[in-house]
Write a protein that holds these residues in place. Structure first.
Motif, PDB file in Angstrom:
ATOM      1  N   TYR A 172       0.833  -1.207   0.000  1.00 53.84           N
ATOM      2  CA  TYR A 172       0.000   0.000   0.000  1.00 53.84           C
ATOM      3  C   TYR A 172       0.867   1.257   0.000  1.00 53.84           C
ATOM      4  O   TYR A 172       0.639   2.190  -0.783  1.00 53.84           O
ATOM      5  CB  TYR A 172      -0.918  -0.018   1.223  1.00 53.84           C
ATOM      6  N   TYR A 173       1.860   1.286   0.890  1.00 48.42           N
ATOM      7  CA  TYR A 173       2.731   2.460   0.965  1.00 48.42           C
ATOM      8  C   TYR A 173       3.542   2.641  -0.315  1.00 48.42           C
ATOM      9  O   TYR A 173       3.824   3.764  -0.732  1.00 48.42           O
ATOM     10  CB  TYR A 173       3.663   2.345   2.167  1.00 48.42           C
ATOM     11  N   ARG A 174       3.925   1.532  -0.939  1.00 47.23           N
ATOM     12  CA  ARG A 174       4.692   1.629  -2.183  1.00 47.23           C
ATOM     13  C   ARG A 174       3.835   2.244  -3.298  1.00 47.23           C
ATOM     14  O   ARG A 174       4.299   3.104  -4.048  1.00 47.23           O
ATOM     15  CB  ARG A 174       5.182   0.243  -2.598  1.00 47.23           C
ATOM     16  N   ARG A 175       2.586   1.801  -3.392  1.00 52.86           N
ATOM     17  CA  ARG A 175       1.695   2.377  -4.415  1.00 52.86           C
ATOM     18  C   ARG A 175       1.442   3.851  -4.145  1.00 52.86           C
ATOM     19  O   ARG A 175       1.413   4.674  -5.070  1.00 52.86           O
ATOM     20  CB  ARG A 175       0.366   1.606  -4.445  1.00 52.86           C
ATOM     21  N   ARG A 176       1.250   4.206  -2.890  1.00 53.70           N
ATOM     22  CA  ARG A 176       0.999   5.604  -2.549  1.00 53.70           C
ATOM     23  C   ARG A 176       2.214   6.464  -2.846  1.00 53.70           C
ATOM     24  O   ARG A 176       2.090   7.584  -3.372  1.00 53.70           O
ATOM     25  CB  ARG A 176       0.626   5.714  -1.067  1.00 53.70           C
ATOM     26  N   ALA A 177       3.416   5.947  -2.523  1.00 59.26           N
ATOM     27  CA  ALA A 177       4.636   6.699  -2.813  1.00 59.26           C
ATOM     28  C   ALA A 177       4.829   6.853  -4.316  1.00 59.26           C
ATOM     29  O   ALA A 177       5.247   7.909  -4.798  1.00 59.26           O
ATOM     30  CB  ALA A 177       5.839   5.983  -2.199  1.00 59.26           C
TER      31      ALA A 177
ATOM     32  N   ALA B  77       2.450   6.952  -6.580  1.00 58.75           N
ATOM     33  CA  ALA B  77       1.464   7.916  -7.082  1.00 58.75           C
ATOM     34  C   ALA B  77       1.916   9.349  -6.785  1.00 58.75           C
ATOM     35  O   ALA B  77       1.777  10.245  -7.625  1.00 58.75           O
ATOM     36  CB  ALA B  77       0.111   7.647  -6.437  1.00 58.75           C
ATOM     37  N   LYS B  78       2.483   9.561  -5.600  1.00 61.98           N
ATOM     38  CA  LYS B  78       2.972  10.910  -5.266  1.00 61.98           C
ATOM     39  C   LYS B  78       4.139  11.310  -6.161  1.00 61.98           C
ATOM     40  O   LYS B  78       4.225  12.449  -6.628  1.00 61.98           O
ATOM     41  CB  LYS B  78       3.414  10.948  -3.802  1.00 61.98           C
TER      42      LYS B  78
ATOM     43  N   ASP C 227      11.478   7.244  -5.438  1.00 62.47           N
ATOM     44  CA  ASP C 227      10.473   6.245  -5.099  1.00 62.47           C
ATOM     45  C   ASP C 227      11.117   5.072  -4.371  1.00 62.47           C
ATOM     46  O   ASP C 227      10.565   4.541  -3.413  1.00 62.47           O
ATOM     47  CB  ASP C 227       9.770   5.767  -6.365  1.00 62.47           C
TER      48      ASP C 227
ATOM     49  N   THR D 282      10.207   4.093  -0.593  1.00 67.64           N
ATOM     50  CA  THR D 282       9.690   2.753  -0.299  1.00 67.64           C
ATOM     51  C   THR D 282      10.498   2.094   0.802  1.00 67.64           C
ATOM     52  O   THR D 282       9.942   1.455   1.701  1.00 67.64           O
ATOM     53  CB  THR D 282       9.734   1.885  -1.569  1.00 67.64           C
TER      54      THR D 282
END
Length: 357
Positions: A148-153, A155-156, A192, A196
């Motif tokens: 989840y955190y990887r996808r959010r990072a 996207a940012k 990224d 991550t």
């Protein structure tokens, strides 16, 4: 033993058989009692030891968890230094030994107690099952949180690149804009990757603290509810040592996660006060708490088994595997040897404490 030898001693075979048939069941029943063990109870002296335990464990926990955090100011304690790997390996050994040698056997003892009904507690190995489910659950939380955190990072980072490209597109030619877009894309990938890695350490530190807190509360309540100075005295030294090096392991993860100052303070505070709070709760319920009651045995056994699963998984997968397989350790033979020796010493020292606590 032959019949002639028994006759020589003047002990008839028939009488010996009766003695064995009577005493053997009695000895078994004597071992499997649910009555509280007779101890040298001294409430006044025990309370003094408990207060000393609160002060000692609180101090050791706070120092241990804060030492790696101070690495920002003390170069020798910096996570980039080799000494940090040595200390963290020792702390990981302490955590691993805590799970295998201290917590898991306590869970087995609680959930296989003769004070519990034969059905269902005697029909199924609940301790191993709960520990396994806990380890699998930790893996799932670890995986999904990191994903989840990887996808959010990601996207940012993508939004940042698009915003930068839009600003530059207004003032540079099309060909140059493409070149800049390619350059910014490479930088975003590096950012990224670093983001991550940081978020990964955040997940590790939070899950590890959860496993430590569960066990700390239980052992704190058990110490606080005891009224035997002989039981409490060795626990003070053992838990002080235990909390100090567990704090170093947790503090190392917190440092690598690069939390802000407020988050670091909150996590360090929760870790430091958990066992003292458990002791305080144990003191408050010492008059009504019974360590042999089925409810207490089931709650302690299940939580200890779950805590063991979390600690064993975190020590092996997120602490030892991550560090021992890192390029820094793999490319340095002396550091690799030092980390292995430190791991064995940490696990060995914590295992020896099982003799007293």
């Amino acid at each position: 033993m032959s019949k002639s030898l028994l006759s020589t001693w003047g002990i008839p075979m028939k009488n010996l058989l009766w003695v064995v048939l009577i005493l053997l069941p009695a000895s078994v029943v004597g071992e499997c009692t649910c009555e509280p063990e007779e101890e040298d109870r001294n409430k006044t002296l025990a309370l003094k030891y408990k207060l000393a335990a609160i002060a000692s464990i609180l101090t050791a926990s706070g120092i241990g968890v804060c030492l790696p955090v101070l690495g920002k100011r003390v170069p020798a304690l910096s996570p980039e230094r080799s000494f940090f790997f040595i200390v963290k390996a020792f702390a990981a050994g302490v955590i691993l030994s805590t799970g295998f040698i201290h917590v898991l056997p306590d869970a087995f003892e609680s959930l296989t107690s003769p004070c519990l009904s034969e059905h269902p507690w005697g029909d199924f190995p609940f301790t191993g099952f709960v520990a396994m489910v806990s380890a699998i659950g930790t893996l799932m939380v670890d995986t999904y949180a990191t994903s989840y955190y990887r996808r959010r990072a990601g996207a940012k980072a993508a939004a940042t690149v698009v915003a930068g490209d839009d600003e530059e597109g207004a003032v540079v030619p099309v060909h140059t804009h493409a070149t800049h877009g390619h350059a910014h894309g490479s930088v975003s990938l590096e950012l990224d990757s670093g983001e991550t890695d940081r978020l990964r350490h955040r997940v590790i530190s939070q899950v590890l603290e959860l496993g430590i807190i569960v066990h700390s509360v239980i052992i704190g309540i058990a110490l606080g509810a005891s009224e035997s100075p002989k039981t409490i005295r060795p626990l003070i030294a053992a838990l002080t040592f235990h909390q100090f090096f567990e704090g170093i392991g947790l503090g190392g993860c917190i440092t690598q996660a690069k939390f802000n100052t407020r988050a670091v303070a909150i996590m360090a505070l929760f870790f430091s006060i958990t066992t003292p709070m458990g002791i305080a709760v144990g003191i408050g319920i010492s008059n009504i708490y019974s360590e042999t009651s089925p409810t207490a045995l089931i709650v302690e056994g299940v939580f200890n088994a779950a805590s063991a699963g979390i600690l064993i998984y975190m020590a092996l997968v997120d602490l030892l595997s991550a560090d021992f397989m890192s390029p820094k350790l793999q490319s340095n033979g002396k550091l690799q040897l030092g980390a292995n020796v430190s791991l064995l010493i940490g696990a060995g020292c914590m295992s020896l404490l099982a003799k007293w606590a």
